[in-house]
Design an enzyme around this catalytic site. Structure first.
Site, PDB file in Angstrom:
ATOM      1  N   SER A 301       0.804  -1.216   0.000  1.00  0.00           N
ATOM      2  CA  SER A 301       0.000   0.000   0.000  1.00  0.00           C
ATOM      3  C   SER A 301       0.837   1.266   0.000  1.00  0.00           C
ATOM      4  O   SER A 301       1.911   1.319   0.601  1.00  0.00           O
ATOM      5  CB  SER A 301      -0.902   0.022   1.241  1.00  0.00           C
ATOM      6  N   HIS A 376      -7.219   0.246   6.254  1.00  0.00           N
ATOM      7  CA  HIS A 376      -6.832  -1.152   6.496  1.00  0.00           C
ATOM      8  C   HIS A 376      -6.849  -1.509   7.977  1.00  0.00           C
ATOM      9  O   HIS A 376      -7.310  -2.597   8.349  1.00  0.00           O
ATOM     10  CB  HIS A 376      -5.454  -1.429   5.890  1.00  0.00           C
TER      11      HIS A 376
END
Length: 469
Positions: A301, A376
């Site tokens: 990410s 997340h």
């Protein structure tokens, strides 16, 4: 293609057909004209008349210029909320007789009348698409017209009901998927740009690459969100090898790790509607069933807010960013990664600061400042690994000095991590990352700390439900 052009094309497609008649010449609409059109829409009791009047409204809206469409939203905000007299009476009745009947009457009286306008527009074939497109334009106006937040709140709440998990369809997208959908995947990819058909094929038509998307029955072939997955032998520390054209694919049965390396929201009009958490967990569950050899489910990410946060920390008089690090940061230029000595010094300085940023830096609501981390970690993932020089693209260097992060989804721990994060703000992190974060001693902010207002990052990740870039 500009967003306004896309919206106009969509509205043209919805309204230019036999049911709705030929397109008319644009005209100016007075408040009286608009109110009459909305009142006629609300007064239609029969299904046929209601659909006809909804189509008439969409035709009129399509023919308006930008100022005219703003006028529509402001009229809906000002004139089509709850009816005050009815609401007051229902509230008095409930206070006097608090039972199920008066509670129902109060709830119905509190509902803004524009909600029924949206319901009736949704009856038209393509009406859901039209409402999503209209919300795109509404969102663009909120900064200059804060009075429109009530209209946006009503639309968002309706979309949360219409686009809940029970209505979402998961599809795997491969080289046999229709060209119309594949073209949209190329256009909507916002984390790592897809540079044409050959690039797309390398992401979906090789054994160790997958792509999954959520669709909704009312939006046809319009994806809501999609995730790109790489099947690998270990947890990756950089995006370059994942996207490389010259690489040797591995047999999926030999892969031990599923890497979610790009998650893109596709519909700006559905901003704030949560899809990503469901998508990742569903795809992870399906892949685990298909490939029992998979042991790890991780992301690779971006960290889109890190460079901005670091600039603000450097600007604080009481910041713990030491003088050598300040000097290092001031010297960042296009070629710093190619200088081994500077790169080594940058790694030593940036890695602890990045870990601290992800775990300790909080917004005014006590949530992680970084939007991707917030997404997340809120989904129950664990902060697994911070990677130096992992994204050497112009955007990666500009927004995060090249830093990327692995978040790990351990399916058995997702719910526990989510609860700890939601209830106590606790960030689940691997011990190595936690140690890095603890090594940074940042002085507390003082009222006298004047931090210059910095412009937003040049680009931000579309990897969250909250952030659409």
């Amino acid at each position: 293609m500009p967003q306004t052009s896309v919206i106009n094309d969509l509205l043209n497609a919805i309204t230019d057909n036999r049911l709705f008649g030929e397109r008319r010449k644009p005209k100016r609409m007075s408040r009286k004209d608009l109110t009459g059109l909305i009142d006629a829409l609300l007064s239609g009791l029969g299904e046929a008349s209601s659909i006809e009047r909804a189509a008439e409204f969409l035709r009129a809206y399509r023919d308006l210029d930008s100022a005219g469409r703003t006028f529509v939203f402001r009229t809906l905000a000002a004139d089509y909320g709850p009816e005050p007299d009815r609401l007051s009476e229902a509230a008095r009745d409930y206070v006097e007789r608090p039972d199920a009947r008066t509670a129902t009457a109060l709830r119905e009286a509190a509902e803004p009348r524009r909600i029924e306008v949206f319901r009736r527009l949704n009856q038209v074939t393509g009406g859901t698409q039209a409402l999503v497109a209209m919300r795109c334009e509404l969102l663009e106006r909120l900064a200059n017209h804060p009075d429109l937040w009530t209209v946006d709140d009503d639309l968002r709440r309706m979309f949360e009901e219409w686009f809940n998990r029970g209505f979402l369809l998961l599809r795997e997208i491969d080289w046999q998927t229709s060209a119309a959908i594949l073209e949209k995947i190329i256009r909507y990819e916002a984390v790592h740009a897809i540079r044409g058909w050959d690039d797309l094929r390398l992401r979906i038509d090789v054994p160790d690459r997958r792509l999954f998307g959520f669709f909704h029955p009312r939006l046809g072939d319009e994806p809501l969100i999609f995730v790109e997955v790489a099947l690998t032998a270990d947890i990756p520390g950089a995006i370059g090898p994942i996207l490389a054209h010259e690489r040797r694919p591995i047999d999926p049965s030999q892969a031990t790790t599923a890497v979610f390396y790009s998650i893109s929201n596709c519909q700006e009009g559905l901003r704030g509607i949560s899809f990503g958490a469901f998508l990742i967990k569903q795809v992870a569950t399906d892949l685990a069933a298909e490939l029992p050899n998979l042991k790890s489910f991780v992301t690779l990410s971006p960290v889109p807010g890190f460079a901005r946060w670091l600039r603000e920390e450097v600007a604080r008089p009481t910041s713990a960013v030491d003088e050598p690090t300040r000097t290092l940061l001031s010297g960042f230029d296009v070629g710093w990664l190619e200088d081994p000595a500077r790169a080594k010094a940058a790694e030593a300085a940036l890695m602890p600061l990045a870990a601290h940023y992800l775990i300790e830096a909080k917004d005014e609501r006590g949530r992680p400042v970084d939007p991707v981390a917030r997404f997340h970690l809120g989904n129950g993932a664990r902060l697994e690994q911070v990677n130096f020089a992992a994204d050497r693209s112009e955007r990666g260097l500009g927004t995060a000095h090249g830093v990327m992060v692995n978040y790990r989804y351990v399916l058995a721990d997702v719910e526990k991590n989510h609860e700890a994060f939601a209830n106590d703000g606790k960030v689940a992190a691997a011990s190595a990352v936690a140690r890095l974060a603890r090594s940074v001693k940042v002085a507390p902010r003082e009222a006298s700390d004047a931090v210059p207002q910095l412009p937003p990052p040049a680009a931000s990740s579309r990897e969250t439900d909250d952030v659409s870039a």
